[in-house]
Design a protein around this motif. Sequence first.
Motif, PDB file in Angstrom:
ATOM      1  N   ILE A  94      43.347  30.315  51.870  1.00 16.87           N
ATOM      2  CA  ILE A  94      44.004  31.214  50.910  1.00 16.87           C
ATOM      3  C   ILE A  94      43.213  31.257  49.600  1.00 16.87           C
ATOM      4  O   ILE A  94      42.987  32.335  49.028  1.00 16.87           O
ATOM      5  CB  ILE A  94      45.454  30.745  50.652  1.00 16.87           C
ATOM      6  CG1 ILE A  94      46.292  30.893  51.922  1.00 16.87           C
ATOM      7  CG2 ILE A  94      46.078  31.535  49.504  1.00 16.87           C
ATOM      8  CD1 ILE A  94      47.676  30.269  51.834  1.00 16.87           C
ATOM      9  N   ILE A  95      42.771  30.086  49.141  1.00 15.03           N
ATOM     10  CA  ILE A  95      41.996  30.020  47.896  1.00 15.03           C
ATOM     11  C   ILE A  95      40.701  30.803  48.026  1.00 15.03           C
ATOM     12  O   ILE A  95      40.303  31.536  47.105  1.00 15.03           O
ATOM     13  CB  ILE A  95      41.705  28.549  47.532  1.00 15.03           C
ATOM     14  CG1 ILE A  95      43.003  27.843  47.113  1.00 15.03           C
ATOM     15  CG2 ILE A  95      40.674  28.465  46.403  1.00 15.03           C
ATOM     16  CD1 ILE A  95      42.867  26.341  46.999  1.00 15.03           C
ATOM     17  N   ALA A  96      40.031  30.690  49.175  1.00 16.02           N
ATOM     18  CA  ALA A  96      38.786  31.437  49.407  1.00 16.02           C
ATOM     19  C   ALA A  96      39.041  32.940  49.303  1.00 16.02           C
ATOM     20  O   ALA A  96      38.238  33.690  48.722  1.00 16.02           O
ATOM     21  CB  ALA A  96      38.214  31.087  50.775  1.00 16.02           C
ATOM     22  N   GLY A  97      40.170  33.390  49.843  1.00 15.67           N
ATOM     23  CA  GLY A  97      40.509  34.815  49.763  1.00 15.67           C
ATOM     24  C   GLY A  97      40.783  35.257  48.328  1.00 15.67           C
ATOM     25  O   GLY A  97      40.334  36.338  47.908  1.00 15.67           O
ATOM     26  N   THR A 100      37.541  35.513  46.407  1.00 16.96           N
ATOM     27  CA  THR A 100      36.813  36.715  46.835  1.00 16.96           C
ATOM     28  C   THR A 100      37.338  37.950  46.111  1.00 16.96           C
ATOM     29  O   THR A 100      36.568  38.772  45.589  1.00 16.96           O
ATOM     30  CB  THR A 100      36.952  36.908  48.358  1.00 16.96           C
ATOM     31  OG1 THR A 100      36.407  35.770  49.037  1.00 16.96           O
ATOM     32  CG2 THR A 100      36.200  38.156  48.804  1.00 16.96           C
ATOM     33  N   VAL A 101      38.659  38.085  46.062  1.00 14.07           N
ATOM     34  CA  VAL A 101      39.264  39.247  45.391  1.00 14.07           C
ATOM     35  C   VAL A 101      38.950  39.241  43.897  1.00 14.07           C
ATOM     36  O   VAL A 101      38.569  40.270  43.320  1.00 14.07           O
ATOM     37  CB  VAL A 101      40.796  39.252  45.624  1.00 14.07           C
ATOM     38  CG1 VAL A 101      41.451  40.337  44.775  1.00 14.07           C
ATOM     39  CG2 VAL A 101      41.109  39.462  47.088  1.00 14.07           C
ATOM     40  N   LEU A 102      39.080  38.077  43.252  1.00 16.80           N
ATOM     41  CA  LEU A 102      38.789  37.980  41.817  1.00 16.80           C
ATOM     42  C   LEU A 102      37.333  38.322  41.527  1.00 16.80           C
ATOM     43  O   LEU A 102      37.025  39.001  40.536  1.00 16.80           O
ATOM     44  CB  LEU A 102      39.107  36.569  41.313  1.00 16.80           C
ATOM     45  CG  LEU A 102      40.580  36.165  41.275  1.00 16.80           C
ATOM     46  CD1 LEU A 102      40.718  34.699  40.872  1.00 16.80           C
ATOM     47  CD2 LEU A 102      41.355  37.052  40.302  1.00 16.80           C
ATOM     48  N   ILE A 127      24.664  43.066  42.969  1.00 15.91           N
ATOM     49  CA  ILE A 127      24.170  42.498  44.241  1.00 15.91           C
ATOM     50  C   ILE A 127      23.954  41.003  44.099  1.00 15.91           C
ATOM     51  O   ILE A 127      24.358  40.216  44.966  1.00 15.91           O
ATOM     52  CB  ILE A 127      22.867  43.203  44.677  1.00 15.91           C
ATOM     53  CG1 ILE A 127      23.156  44.649  45.091  1.00 15.91           C
ATOM     54  CG2 ILE A 127      22.200  42.439  45.828  1.00 15.91           C
ATOM     55  CD1 ILE A 127      21.920  45.467  45.377  1.00 15.91           C
ATOM     56  N   TYR A 128      23.311  40.602  42.998  1.00 15.91           N
ATOM     57  CA  TYR A 128      23.077  39.177  42.773  1.00 15.91           C
ATOM     58  C   TYR A 128      24.403  38.406  42.722  1.00 15.91           C
ATOM     59  O   TYR A 128      24.537  37.322  43.297  1.00 15.91           O
ATOM     60  CB  TYR A 128      22.318  38.952  41.458  1.00 15.91           C
ATOM     61  CG  TYR A 128      20.945  39.577  41.403  1.00 15.91           C
ATOM     62  CD1 TYR A 128      20.239  39.879  42.563  1.00 15.91           C
ATOM     63  CD2 TYR A 128      20.357  39.889  40.177  1.00 15.91           C
ATOM     64  CE1 TYR A 128      18.972  40.454  42.499  1.00 15.91           C
ATOM     65  CE2 TYR A 128      19.093  40.461  40.110  1.00 15.91           C
ATOM     66  CZ  TYR A 128      18.407  40.749  41.269  1.00 15.91           C
ATOM     67  OH  TYR A 128      17.157  41.315  41.200  1.00 15.91           O
ATOM     68  N   PHE A 129      25.369  38.992  42.036  1.00 14.82           N
ATOM     69  CA  PHE A 129      26.660  38.307  41.887  1.00 14.82           C
ATOM     70  C   PHE A 129      27.375  38.168  43.227  1.00 14.82           C
ATOM     71  O   PHE A 129      27.995  37.132  43.508  1.00 14.82           O
ATOM     72  CB  PHE A 129      27.548  39.071  40.901  1.00 14.82           C
ATOM     73  CG  PHE A 129      28.856  38.391  40.634  1.00 14.82           C
ATOM     74  CD1 PHE A 129      28.916  37.283  39.798  1.00 14.82           C
ATOM     75  CD2 PHE A 129      30.035  38.833  41.235  1.00 14.82           C
ATOM     76  CE1 PHE A 129      30.127  36.634  39.553  1.00 14.82           C
ATOM     77  CE2 PHE A 129      31.245  38.196  40.998  1.00 14.82           C
ATOM     78  CZ  PHE A 129      31.277  37.094  40.152  1.00 14.82           C
ATOM     79  N   LEU A 130      27.308  39.191  44.063  1.00 15.47           N
ATOM     80  CA  LEU A 130      27.954  39.137  45.373  1.00 15.47           C
ATOM     81  C   LEU A 130      27.370  38.021  46.238  1.00 15.47           C
ATOM     82  O   LEU A 130      28.090  37.382  47.018  1.00 15.47           O
ATOM     83  CB  LEU A 130      27.829  40.489  46.082  1.00 15.47           C
ATOM     84  CG  LEU A 130      28.737  41.602  45.556  1.00 15.47           C
ATOM     85  CD1 LEU A 130      28.386  42.933  46.214  1.00 15.47           C
ATOM     86  CD2 LEU A 130      30.210  41.265  45.804  1.00 15.47           C
ATOM     87  N   ILE A 131      26.076  37.781  46.096  1.00 15.27           N
ATOM     88  CA  ILE A 131      25.446  36.693  46.854  1.00 15.27           C
ATOM     89  C   ILE A 131      25.982  35.346  46.370  1.00 15.27           C
ATOM     90  O   ILE A 131      26.307  34.465  47.175  1.00 15.27           O
ATOM     91  CB  ILE A 131      23.911  36.755  46.728  1.00 15.27           C
ATOM     92  CG1 ILE A 131      23.392  38.047  47.368  1.00 15.27           C
ATOM     93  CG2 ILE A 131      23.266  35.540  47.391  1.00 15.27           C
ATOM     94  CD1 ILE A 131      21.923  38.305  47.115  1.00 15.27           C
ATOM     95  N   PHE A 132      26.080  35.182  45.050  1.00 16.06           N
ATOM     96  CA  PHE A 132      26.665  33.956  44.495  1.00 16.06           C
ATOM     97  C   PHE A 132      28.107  33.788  44.971  1.00 16.06           C
ATOM     98  O   PHE A 132      28.549  32.670  45.286  1.00 16.06           O
ATOM     99  CB  PHE A 132      26.629  33.997  42.965  1.00 16.06           C
ATOM    100  CG  PHE A 132      25.339  33.527  42.362  1.00 16.06           C
ATOM    101  CD1 PHE A 132      25.169  32.219  41.964  1.00 16.06           C
ATOM    102  CD2 PHE A 132      24.282  34.400  42.199  1.00 16.06           C
ATOM    103  CE1 PHE A 132      23.982  31.774  41.400  1.00 16.06           C
ATOM    104  CE2 PHE A 132      23.086  33.990  41.642  1.00 16.06           C
ATOM    105  CZ  PHE A 132      22.928  32.661  41.240  1.00 16.06           C
ATOM    106  N   LEU A 133      28.854  34.872  44.999  1.00 16.79           N
ATOM    107  CA  LEU A 133      30.247  34.838  45.433  1.00 16.79           C
ATOM    108  C   LEU A 133      30.349  34.389  46.884  1.00 16.79           C
ATOM    109  O   LEU A 133      31.190  33.542  47.231  1.00 16.79           O
ATOM    110  CB  LEU A 133      30.874  36.221  45.256  1.00 16.79           C
ATOM    111  CG  LEU A 133      32.348  36.369  45.639  1.00 16.79           C
ATOM    112  CD1 LEU A 133      33.223  35.479  44.765  1.00 16.79           C
ATOM    113  CD2 LEU A 133      32.774  37.838  45.520  1.00 16.79           C
TER     114      LEU A 133
END
Length: 511
Positions: A94-97, A100-102, A127-133
Amino acid sequence: MSRTTNAIKNLEFGILGKIVNLVLAFASRTIFIYFLGSAYLGVNGLYTEILSLLSFAELGFGSAMTFAMYRPVADDDHEKIVKLLDFYKKIYRIIAGIITVLGILLLPFLQYIVKGADWLSVTELRIYFLIFLLNTVVGYFVTYKYSYLNALQKNYINTNIDTIVSTVSYFAQMLIMLIFRNFLLYLLVNSFVLTISRIGIAIYLNKKYPILKEKPVIHLSAEEKRPIFKEVRGLMVHQFASVAVHSTDNILISMISGLGVVAVGYISNYNMLMNSVLAFVTILFGSVTSGFGNLVATSSIENYHKVFKEINFLNFWIYGFCSICFWILVPPFITLWIGADKLIDNTSFLLIIINCYLMGQSAAFNNARVAKGNFGKDKNWALAQAIINLVVSIVAGYYWGLVGIYIGTVVSRLVYVVFRPYSTYYFLFEQSSREYYKKFLHYFISVAIAGLVAKILTFKLLASPTMGRFIIATALVVLIINSFFLIIFLHSEELQAWKLRIKSIVSYGRK
């Protein structure tokens, strides 16, 4: 296996792993600076901190679950452990989800956070941020397995796994930088290694500890969950305070210091050097403080207090030593390593050092608090620390830039370090906190005097640093600090206790 044996094993594997990581991290950072530059380094550090900020969604479940597992592990209550692990796994999914949304919701605002990197397009930033996420979220799918190892006091398994993964990742990243000099490929190869490793780790741990893949016959009842949620309610404030204090400096520096993301890159060099050394210290204290929870469950409060005082003394010696070494040696090292143009101002760095010492000196108390639970007792001080840090850092940062931001960090740290024991010391040890404060002050004054003496005696050597002068100064600093501490505390109860413990560890090593 005894607490001491586990502690020694954790320490041995921890030190070996950190030596490998230190060498590779330094080599990777050097290549990064020369081939990609400090601005990319700043983006790297800034995004890491933003994801740490989003970790507030964890709400302290990690500490609460580890605490909840101490007693079942000590009692070898197989059924209860299985139920706790299953509950923990569901919570972390749940925390991972949520994270991801935040993270996705934050995407439209990245260009307002990352200042001083106008040569990067908004698309690149996202794009860079999504990889970190992705890297952050993937980790939550195996985190619950580590909690079981921590409760078993087998941290060395975590350490060995992390060493292998980081070694592969560092080599792959260095190869990419040397061949392609491309930040996107650098991030992608790291993400690939981390994702594959998480899958491998899950398979390995499931095989080694079959209990990790068992399904509970009956899930945790509402009655069994109640104490866990009670601890989480107390820990929520602590978690908020932690991210507000530890995961906002880089964001504020990028947004309001006037220096932008490049300054974040410069500071990340200091942090890399200091954190690489402190990683060894973390392993040392992790190897002994993982036994705190077991002590709470199985030992008397008198013995718990005795062990705490000994570890608190070790905290003072090691963190005091490290803080002085950082203050005197890190700036000339950076000058020799990547140039004097990568230095930050002396006042800001001194504030970083003071914060480092205060954080380290309170580590023993923090570990004792986590092991005892009932986190609601001092949550108001944690909240006060968070609010003071944000308010003072923003206001002072607006007027004084980098120095102001770190003034906020130090002031908030002092509030927590000074007032938190007042509200919880009796709860932990059933004794007045007066003795603790006396020793805290004694330790702080000793570090300040030792630091000034070492600084004065090495000032001329390091005014125009060369490698030879740096080595001589390092030897002098090590000798001065430890000699001073030894003379001051030669007859202390804590030092005598550690002499006996060291003899025991040496005897174990000879077997």
